[in-house]
Write a protein that holds these residues in place. Sequence first.
Motif, short mmCIF file in Angstrom:
data_model
loop_
_atom_site.label_atom_id
_atom_site.label_comp_id
_atom_site.label_asym_id
_atom_site.label_seq_id
_atom_site.Cartn_x
_atom_site.Cartn_y
_atom_site.Cartn_z
N GLU A 165 -3.54 23.69 -13.65
CA GLU A 165 -4.36 22.68 -12.98
C GLU A 165 -3.86 21.27 -13.31
O GLU A 165 -3.82 20.40 -12.45
CB GLU A 165 -5.82 22.83 -13.38
N ARG A 167 -0.80 20.41 -13.99
CA ARG A 167 0.43 20.19 -13.23
C ARG A 167 0.12 19.87 -11.77
O ARG A 167 0.75 19.00 -11.16
CB ARG A 167 1.33 21.42 -13.32
N THR A 168 -0.86 20.57 -11.20
CA THR A 168 -1.26 20.32 -9.81
C THR A 168 -1.80 18.89 -9.67
O THR A 168 -1.46 18.18 -8.72
CB THR A 168 -2.33 21.34 -9.36
N ALA A 170 -1.13 16.31 -11.55
CA ALA A 170 -0.01 15.37 -11.72
C ALA A 170 0.83 15.29 -10.45
O ALA A 170 1.23 14.20 -10.02
CB ALA A 170 0.85 15.79 -12.91
N ARG A 171 1.08 16.46 -9.82
CA ARG A 171 1.86 16.48 -8.59
C ARG A 171 1.13 15.73 -7.47
O ARG A 171 1.73 14.94 -6.74
CB ARG A 171 2.14 17.93 -8.17
N LEU A 172 -0.18 15.92 -7.35
CA LEU A 172 -0.95 15.21 -6.33
C LEU A 172 -0.99 13.71 -6.61
O LEU A 172 -0.96 12.90 -5.68
CB LEU A 172 -2.37 15.77 -6.26
N GLU A 174 1.39 11.98 -8.09
CA GLU A 174 2.70 11.44 -7.72
C GLU A 174 2.82 11.32 -6.21
O GLU A 174 3.37 10.32 -5.69
CB GLU A 174 3.80 12.33 -8.26
N ALA A 175 2.29 12.30 -5.47
CA ALA A 175 2.35 12.24 -4.00
C ALA A 175 1.53 11.07 -3.50
O ALA A 175 1.92 10.39 -2.53
CB ALA A 175 1.83 13.55 -3.42
N GLU A 178 3.55 7.91 -4.02
CA GLU A 178 4.66 7.80 -3.07
C GLU A 178 4.17 7.43 -1.69
O GLU A 178 4.86 6.73 -0.93
CB GLU A 178 5.43 9.12 -3.02
#
Length: 180
Positions: A165, A167-168, A170-172, A174-175, A178
């Motif tokens: 969770e 990692r998810t 963190a990925r969201l 970063e998105a 961007e």
Amino acid sequence: MTWLQYAGYVLRRLAAALLVALGAALLAHLLQLLGCLEPVQLGPASAPFALGRALHAAGWWVRPAAWAALAHVLLGPKQSRPVYLRSPGAMYVYAGVRVSREAGCRGGLVTGSTGSGKTLCCIVPRLHSLCVNEPGAERDGWAGSRARAQLDQARARHRALSLAEARTIARLGEAALEAR
């Protein structure tokens, strides 16, 4: 802690506080006697004789009383931490009173208006004392038991899910950065 030990503790603290306050009051009184400090004038000079004498006497003790209060607050003995002593057979000890597990589980009543300090003055000390007197203990057979193995597996599953969770998230994040 027995009642006698607690009474001695309270009396020692009271004696120390009184000595500090008495010392400050006597110093202020001595300075007034020597003329270094003027007594406070509480009433008009035209007050009737008995009232004028009473006001003059009361004014003589205003500064020593104020010095005693100030010295008590600033120089008096401070309690660095609450006294939570382990008391066998007690669920918690509050204000020197031992409370058994049976009595402690029956509940208690803490009343007061919002912001009056119920949590700070009553509930937190009880919980601290509870942690001292009821710390819990791991039984000898617990280390290699089936229950311990199940607990370790549950912890590992929880940590793996938490990591996935995180990692998810963190990925969201970063998105989203961007996309801006």
